[in-house]
Design a protein around this motif. Structure first.
Motif, PDB file in Angstrom:
ATOM      1  N   LEU A  19     -39.647  25.802  33.277  1.00 30.12           N
ATOM      2  CA  LEU A  19     -38.724  25.225  32.950  1.00 30.12           C
ATOM      3  C   LEU A  19     -38.883  24.360  31.332  1.00 30.12           C
ATOM      4  O   LEU A  19     -38.289  24.348  30.910  1.00 30.12           O
ATOM      5  CB  LEU A  19     -37.655  24.156  33.892  1.00 30.12           C
ATOM      6  CG  LEU A  19     -36.978  25.093  34.929  1.00 30.12           C
ATOM      7  CD1 LEU A  19     -36.778  23.943  36.269  1.00 30.12           C
ATOM      8  CD2 LEU A  19     -35.763  25.492  34.160  1.00 30.12           C
ATOM      9  N   GLU A  20     -40.062  23.851  32.459  1.00 34.17           N
ATOM     10  CA  GLU A  20     -40.828  22.871  30.962  1.00 34.17           C
ATOM     11  C   GLU A  20     -40.425  23.557  29.560  1.00 34.17           C
ATOM     12  O   GLU A  20     -40.444  23.663  28.522  1.00 34.17           O
ATOM     13  CB  GLU A  20     -41.669  21.958  31.090  1.00 34.17           C
ATOM     14  CG  GLU A  20     -41.380  20.844  32.215  1.00 34.17           C
ATOM     15  CD  GLU A  20     -42.916  20.346  33.004  1.00 34.17           C
ATOM     16  OE1 GLU A  20     -43.161  19.017  33.162  1.00 34.17           O
ATOM     17  OE2 GLU A  20     -43.867  20.549  32.990  1.00 34.17           O
ATOM     18  N   LEU A  72     -31.605  24.541  29.078  1.00 37.09           N
ATOM     19  CA  LEU A  72     -31.869  23.703  30.600  1.00 37.09           C
ATOM     20  C   LEU A  72     -30.714  23.257  30.318  1.00 37.09           C
ATOM     21  O   LEU A  72     -29.965  22.744  29.633  1.00 37.09           O
ATOM     22  CB  LEU A  72     -32.660  22.966  30.511  1.00 37.09           C
ATOM     23  CG  LEU A  72     -34.537  23.468  30.494  1.00 37.09           C
ATOM     24  CD1 LEU A  72     -35.201  22.110  31.475  1.00 37.09           C
ATOM     25  CD2 LEU A  72     -34.978  24.591  31.215  1.00 37.09           C
ATOM     26  N   THR A  73     -29.870  23.825  31.900  1.00 35.92           N
ATOM     27  CA  THR A  73     -28.913  22.808  32.069  1.00 35.92           C
ATOM     28  C   THR A  73     -29.266  21.579  32.734  1.00 35.92           C
ATOM     29  O   THR A  73     -30.383  20.769  32.259  1.00 35.92           O
ATOM     30  CB  THR A  73     -28.284  23.244  33.329  1.00 35.92           C
ATOM     31  OG1 THR A  73     -28.825  23.431  34.854  1.00 35.92           O
ATOM     32  CG2 THR A  73     -27.528  24.836  32.976  1.00 35.92           C
ATOM     33  N   SER A  74     -28.010  20.597  32.587  1.00 36.31           N
ATOM     34  CA  SER A  74     -28.402  19.244  33.296  1.00 36.31           C
ATOM     35  C   SER A  74     -29.447  19.273  34.598  1.00 36.31           C
ATOM     36  O   SER A  74     -30.044  18.315  34.655  1.00 36.31           O
ATOM     37  CB  SER A  74     -26.680  18.431  33.589  1.00 36.31           C
ATOM     38  OG  SER A  74     -26.115  18.806  34.250  1.00 36.31           O
ATOM     39  N   ILE A  79     -33.898  18.375  37.601  1.00 36.57           N
ATOM     40  CA  ILE A  79     -35.185  19.255  38.262  1.00 36.57           C
ATOM     41  C   ILE A  79     -36.489  18.939  37.673  1.00 36.57           C
ATOM     42  O   ILE A  79     -37.062  18.182  38.905  1.00 36.57           O
ATOM     43  CB  ILE A  79     -35.254  20.297  38.621  1.00 36.57           C
ATOM     44  CG1 ILE A  79     -34.091  21.246  39.478  1.00 36.57           C
ATOM     45  CG2 ILE A  79     -36.486  21.505  38.667  1.00 36.57           C
ATOM     46  CD1 ILE A  79     -33.718  22.667  38.764  1.00 36.57           C
ATOM     47  N   ILE A  80     -36.713  18.582  36.781  1.00 37.43           N
ATOM     48  CA  ILE A  80     -37.669  18.360  36.414  1.00 37.43           C
ATOM     49  C   ILE A  80     -38.043  16.445  36.180  1.00 37.43           C
ATOM     50  O   ILE A  80     -39.393  15.991  36.685  1.00 37.43           O
ATOM     51  CB  ILE A  80     -37.931  18.774  34.761  1.00 37.43           C
ATOM     52  CG1 ILE A  80     -37.696  20.159  34.226  1.00 37.43           C
ATOM     53  CG2 ILE A  80     -39.360  17.880  34.431  1.00 37.43           C
ATOM     54  CD1 ILE A  80     -37.894  20.604  32.722  1.00 37.43           C
ATOM     55  N   ARG A  81     -37.634  16.333  36.169  1.00 37.42           N
ATOM     56  CA  ARG A  81     -37.613  14.894  36.226  1.00 37.42           C
ATOM     57  C   ARG A  81     -37.530  13.922  37.739  1.00 37.42           C
ATOM     58  O   ARG A  81     -38.339  13.490  37.623  1.00 37.42           O
ATOM     59  CB  ARG A  81     -35.910  14.142  35.885  1.00 37.42           C
ATOM     60  CG  ARG A  81     -36.281  12.335  35.788  1.00 37.42           C
ATOM     61  CD  ARG A  81     -34.904  11.913  35.274  1.00 37.42           C
ATOM     62  NE  ARG A  81     -34.013  11.451  36.694  1.00 37.42           N
ATOM     63  CZ  ARG A  81     -33.691  10.856  37.596  1.00 37.42           C
ATOM     64  NH1 ARG A  81     -35.132  10.308  37.689  1.00 37.42           N
ATOM     65  NH2 ARG A  81     -33.546  11.330  38.469  1.00 37.42           N
ATOM     66  N   LEU A  82     -37.073  14.699  39.043  1.00 36.36           N
ATOM     67  CA  LEU A  82     -37.388  14.424  40.113  1.00 36.36           C
ATOM     68  C   LEU A  82     -38.737  15.119  40.284  1.00 36.36           C
ATOM     69  O   LEU A  82     -39.508  14.033  40.733  1.00 36.36           O
ATOM     70  CB  LEU A  82     -35.947  14.680  40.568  1.00 36.36           C
ATOM     71  CG  LEU A  82     -34.833  14.324  40.509  1.00 36.36           C
ATOM     72  CD1 LEU A  82     -33.898  14.932  41.470  1.00 36.36           C
ATOM     73  CD2 LEU A  82     -34.768  13.091  41.245  1.00 36.36           C
ATOM     74  N   TYR A  83     -39.055  15.720  40.277  1.00 38.87           N
ATOM     75  CA  TYR A  83     -40.546  16.743  40.790  1.00 38.87           C
ATOM     76  C   TYR A  83     -41.351  15.715  39.683  1.00 38.87           C
ATOM     77  O   TYR A  83     -42.468  15.965  40.691  1.00 38.87           O
ATOM     78  CB  TYR A  83     -40.631  18.053  40.218  1.00 38.87           C
ATOM     79  CG  TYR A  83     -41.678  18.640  40.374  1.00 38.87           C
ATOM     80  CD1 TYR A  83     -40.933  19.247  41.784  1.00 38.87           C
ATOM     81  CD2 TYR A  83     -42.700  18.978  39.961  1.00 38.87           C
ATOM     82  CE1 TYR A  83     -42.167  20.746  42.299  1.00 38.87           C
ATOM     83  CE2 TYR A  83     -43.691  20.224  40.666  1.00 38.87           C
ATOM     84  CZ  TYR A  83     -43.149  20.656  42.290  1.00 38.87           C
ATOM     85  OH  TYR A  83     -44.639  20.953  42.602  1.00 38.87           O
TER      86      TYR A  83
END
Length: 107
Positions: A19-20, A72-74, A79-83
């Motif tokens: 994703l990143e 990426l969608t919101s 997901i990236i932020r939380l993970y």
């Protein structure tokens, strides 16, 4: 950390890294190349991730001279932020144990 759903890994470090890379490069193919991964493998991972979510993490962008891309969608951003936040907190909470394990490794 890995989150499983129906016997498959719905979310884990590889999918978050992908994703990143999609966020950075703007397409699945460019993200795959940056990770030394085949396009097919990257596409299958993103498809598996999107099917496991209530709302997709990525969206295809159509058109343009280069033929579109992927963004990426919101949900993907979240997901990236939380993970990565969970990783940071877990590392801080386990720093002493990680240090002890590291000392057991041959140098």
């Amino acid at each position: 950390m890995r989150i499983q759903q129906a016997g498959t890994i719905a979310l884990g470090p590889g999918k978050v890294a992908l994703l990143e890379a999609v966020k950075e490069h703007g397409s699945i193919s460019a993200a795959a190349r940056s990770m030394n991964m085949s396009y097919r493998r990257a596409w299958l991972l993103m498809d598996e991730l999107n099917r496991s979510l209530k709302s997709p993490a990525t969206v295809a962008e159509h058109g343009g001279q280069s033929g579109g891309g992927c963004a990426l969608t919101s949900v993907g951003e979240e997901i990236i932020r939380l993970y990565r936040g969970i990783e940071t907190q877990a590392y801080a909470a386990c720093a002493d144990d990680i240090s002890a394990l590291t000392r057991l490794i041959k140098r």
